[in-house]
Motif scaffolding. Structure first.
Motif, PDB file in Angstrom:
ATOM      1  N   LEU A 181      23.913  29.799  47.300  1.00 49.35           N
ATOM      2  CA  LEU A 181      23.202  28.521  47.174  1.00 49.35           C
ATOM      3  C   LEU A 181      23.965  27.497  46.348  1.00 49.35           C
ATOM      4  O   LEU A 181      23.709  26.298  46.448  1.00 49.35           O
ATOM      5  CB  LEU A 181      21.853  28.746  46.474  1.00 49.35           C
ATOM      6  N   VAL A 182      24.898  27.964  45.509  1.00 49.39           N
ATOM      7  CA  VAL A 182      25.581  27.056  44.585  1.00 49.39           C
ATOM      8  C   VAL A 182      26.295  25.954  45.361  1.00 49.39           C
ATOM      9  O   VAL A 182      26.938  26.211  46.378  1.00 49.39           O
ATOM     10  CB  VAL A 182      26.598  27.843  43.730  1.00 49.39           C
ATOM     11  N   THR A 188      20.439  17.244  52.076  1.00 49.46           N
ATOM     12  CA  THR A 188      19.846  16.241  51.202  1.00 49.46           C
ATOM     13  C   THR A 188      20.815  15.737  50.152  1.00 49.46           C
ATOM     14  O   THR A 188      20.527  14.761  49.471  1.00 49.46           O
ATOM     15  CB  THR A 188      18.625  16.818  50.470  1.00 49.46           C
ATOM     16  N   GLY A 189      21.955  16.383  49.970  1.00 50.75           N
ATOM     17  CA  GLY A 189      22.909  15.944  48.967  1.00 50.75           C
ATOM     18  C   GLY A 189      22.526  16.342  47.561  1.00 50.75           C
ATOM     19  O   GLY A 189      23.167  15.915  46.602  1.00 50.75           O
ATOM     20  N   GLN A 190      21.472  17.143  47.400  1.00 51.29           N
ATOM     21  CA  GLN A 190      21.102  17.630  46.071  1.00 51.29           C
ATOM     22  C   GLN A 190      22.106  18.673  45.593  1.00 51.29           C
ATOM     23  O   GLN A 190      22.523  19.527  46.365  1.00 51.29           O
ATOM     24  CB  GLN A 190      19.726  18.310  46.142  1.00 51.29           C
ATOM     25  N   ALA A 191      22.468  18.613  44.315  1.00 46.47           N
ATOM     26  CA  ALA A 191      23.308  19.663  43.737  1.00 46.47           C
ATOM     27  C   ALA A 191      22.409  20.818  43.313  1.00 46.47           C
ATOM     28  O   ALA A 191      21.381  20.613  42.676  1.00 46.47           O
ATOM     29  CB  ALA A 191      24.076  19.125  42.543  1.00 46.47           C
ATOM     30  N   ARG A 192      22.792  22.043  43.736  1.00 48.75           N
ATOM     31  CA  ARG A 192      21.960  23.207  43.409  1.00 48.75           C
ATOM     32  C   ARG A 192      22.754  24.186  42.560  1.00 48.75           C
ATOM     33  O   ARG A 192      23.891  24.528  42.894  1.00 48.75           O
ATOM     34  CB  ARG A 192      21.513  23.907  44.698  1.00 48.75           C
ATOM     35  N   ASP A 202      31.252  21.949  45.221  1.00 54.98           N
ATOM     36  CA  ASP A 202      31.657  22.410  46.549  1.00 54.98           C
ATOM     37  C   ASP A 202      31.192  23.832  46.835  1.00 54.98           C
ATOM     38  O   ASP A 202      31.527  24.406  47.861  1.00 54.98           O
ATOM     39  CB  ASP A 202      33.180  22.359  46.689  1.00 54.98           C
ATOM     40  N   GLY A 203      30.484  24.427  45.895  1.00 57.09           N
ATOM     41  CA  GLY A 203      30.054  25.795  46.085  1.00 57.09           C
ATOM     42  C   GLY A 203      31.107  26.766  45.594  1.00 57.09           C
ATOM     43  O   GLY A 203      32.206  26.377  45.199  1.00 57.09           O
TER      44      GLY A 203
END
Lengths: 504, 103
Positions: A181-182, A188-192, A202-203
């Protein structure tokens, strides 16, 4: 006949001098990492990813396939000569194989393992050629909700099968999904889960994840419990076997293939179950023949069957990987990530859009099998010598290559920190008995199945019932639920049968 | 696990299950390897690939390789060889550090 013509085109691709070279390089590397403890095909393919992005995709995949098959051959050498499996899939081989080696029949054990791997690998690849196109035709009708249900089934099967307990498998899977998930959410462009670290937007790169969990995790785990002194390796000459060994081996080879391929092709089948099944089948059949069973003290059937099953299941694993984009082993998951790295869409369209890649790779499997047979029969003593590398140097080398591969990705020391954190995670998972494969598959398949889920939901405008309206999806979801509930149900019924006296 | 039991550590190839002394986790070696690796991460930028020598030397020595001089020699050879193969042979970018221009 269509697939036969395509396969011939594939051979034309695979038989160019350049691609033969990559296949040879792949099988040598694969055998090496299969023989060496502490490093396996999944991690090797991951480390090769950054340096193969300049290659043609076909050449890279020919090399990866060589590594995958080579690892299966190499693992059996370690099992037989060292009594410690090189790969989890060759655990069973160690039982009878090492007993044979200690009775002075190491050469025969290695020979039946190599020949059985060759027979099974070739037959199973032929089955792959036959089975894949029809599965592709079927899979082309899948909608996004069907894909989501399919990955749910893969997740539950893998967690249930590749682990001693369902809870541990699911815990491992959950860790993998969380790591997957990172980064920035694509829709949506949300950073998780980035904790404000810009480099995580970039994960977590698949290379870092796989290398961290496998290589650094293994090095730390070995550091925590290294055995002092060098392990005892049975010395061996050239691998060969006599007429009676052939007579006793060929039936187990075929039975092993018949068990290995279909189970390997199931989502979550893996290599452990068919090798174990093959072993118990051979053991039971040997007890029936009248003559005293050699099982326990080195029966050649107990090496021939499981080794064939293990290679056949490797070919089986490629069926869902190529046709559905569904990885069911750690190595297949890394290969799937490699496809994405080349900008190719995994799934049934792959056969239509990139026939040269798919069929070139399948053809190279046949070629690689021949190469591996030639490499493994006469060169067994060379591979056996690899087992004498002093362990501190071996693991220092593994850490060095891991650091090199990851640092070369972006020249960033933050990547090295992420690598270390994931290494600690891999160490903790080993230390406390969590299986690694579900986490790796979660990291790679998690984001893909999320995309399918959200695509399905956006088509239905947010109506969740879309997930259970397609009959295919319903069947797959019911199967997943059964996988999860079966052990619980069995424990409940057993509890009532014994009057619930166990009090668990 | 849920019932408060603890997981069995995974069986691995270079793990001696029989030796009771080894069954206990050797946290000191884990800390040493960790320190060496994090040190490498910190120093690889300024020092360049020379840091790889320290990484190899540190990990091998933490795992019990002796004598020191031989470990150091192997480490230097490994770092040099990987530099030649990957940077010169395969064109993988690795930092040169202070030896920029010398190699």
């Amino acid at each position: 006949m269509e697939s036969f013509r395509l396969l011939m085109d594939g051979f034309a691709t695979a038989l160019t001098l350049e691609n033969l070279g990559y296949a040879l390089l792949g099988v040598i590397l694969g055998t090496l990492v299969g023989v060496l403890p502490g490093i396996g095909p999944a991690m090797t393919v991951a480390l090769l990813l950054p340096i193969t992005f300049n290659l043609e995709p076909v050449s890279a995949f020919i090399m990866f396939a060589g590594v995958y098959y080579g690892g299966m051959y190499g693992g059996s050498t370690t099992s037989i000569l060292l009594n410690t499996p090189g790969e989890s899939a060759s655990m069973i081989t160690a039982l009878e194989g090492n007993a044979m080696a200690r009775r002075g029949r190491a050469a025969q054990a290695l020979a039946t393992a190599a020949l059985g791997s060759f027979v099974a690998g070739t037959l199973a690849t032929a089955l792959l050629v036959v089975a894949a196109p029809s599965i592709v035709d079927f899979a082309l009708s899948f909608g996004p909700e069907d894909y989501f249900a399919l990955s749910v089934l893969a997740f539950t099967m893998i967690s249930a099968v590749l682990s001693r307990s369902l809870v541990r498998g699911l815990a491992s899977l959950g860790l993998g999904l969380a790591i997957g998930l990172v980064g920035i959410d694509q829709q949506t462009g949300q950073a998780r889960l980035t904790f404000g670290v810009p480099q995580l937007l970039d994960g977590v790169d698949v290379v870092i994840a796989v290398v961290g969990v496998f290589a650094i995790g293994e090095a730390l785990y070995v550091a925590s419990r290294l055995r002092r002194g060098t392990p005892e390796v049975v010395t061996v000459g050239r691998a060969w076997m006599g007429r009676s060994d052939w007579a006793r081996s060929w039936r187990p080879w075929l039975r092993g293939t018949a068990l290995g391929f279909p189970i390997g092709a199931l989502p979550g089948g893996g290599a452990e179950i068919p090798t174990f099944l093959s072993y118990s089948v051979e053991r039971r059949l040997a007890g029936r023949g009248g003559r005293p069973s050699e099982f326990g003290s080195g029966a050649i059937e107990g090496v021939a069957g499981p080794e064939a099953a293990n290679n056949a299941s490797a070919a089986g694993t490629l069926v869902p990987m190529l046709t559905l984009g569904l990885p069911t082993s750690a190595t297949a998951a890394v290969m799937l990530a490699a496809l994405q790295g080349y900008g190719l869409q995994p799934g049934p369209q792959l056969f239509d859009h990139n026939p040269a890649l798919v069929w070139g790779m399948i053809a190279s499997l046949f070629i690689g099998n021949v190469m591996l047979l030639v490499l493994n029969l006469p060169l067994a003593p060379v591979w056996a010598r690899m087992l004498r590398i002093p362990r501190p140097y071996l693991y220092a080398g593994i850490v060095l290559f891991a650091a090199l591969g990851v640092y070369a990705l972006n020249n960033s020391w933050v990547d090295l920190l992420v690598l270390y954190v994931l290494g600690v995670l891999g160490f903790a998972m080993r230390r406390y008995g969590l299986p690694l494969a579900p986490a790796i598959i979660g990291i790679i398949l998690g984001p893909l199945s999320e995309i399918q889920l959200r695509r399905a939901l956006s088509i239905s405008a947010g109506d969740a019932s879309v997930l259970v309206t397609s009959p295919i999806a319903v069947v797959l979801l019911v199967l997943s639920a059964a996988v999860l509930l079966l052990p619980v149900a069995r424990r409940l019924t057993r509890g009532t049968a014994t009057g619930g006296a166990a009090g668990r | 696990v849920l019932r408060g039991g603890h997981g069995d550590p995974e069986h691995s190839e270079d793990i001696d299950e029989s030796d009771v002394a080894v069954r206990n986790t050797d946290w000191r070696a884990v800390a040493l390897v960790s320190g060496v690796f994090l040190g490498f991460a910190a120093f690889v930028q300024p020092l360049g690939w020379i840091a790889a020598t320290l990484l190899f030397f540190g990990v091998a020595a933490s795992l019990g390789a002796r004598p020191w001089l031989r470990v150091l020699a192997v480490a230097v050879v490994m770092a040099f060889a990987t530099y030649l193969v990957f940077v010169r042979g395969l064109g993988v970018p690795l930092p040169n550090g202070p030896l920029e221009g010398v190699l």
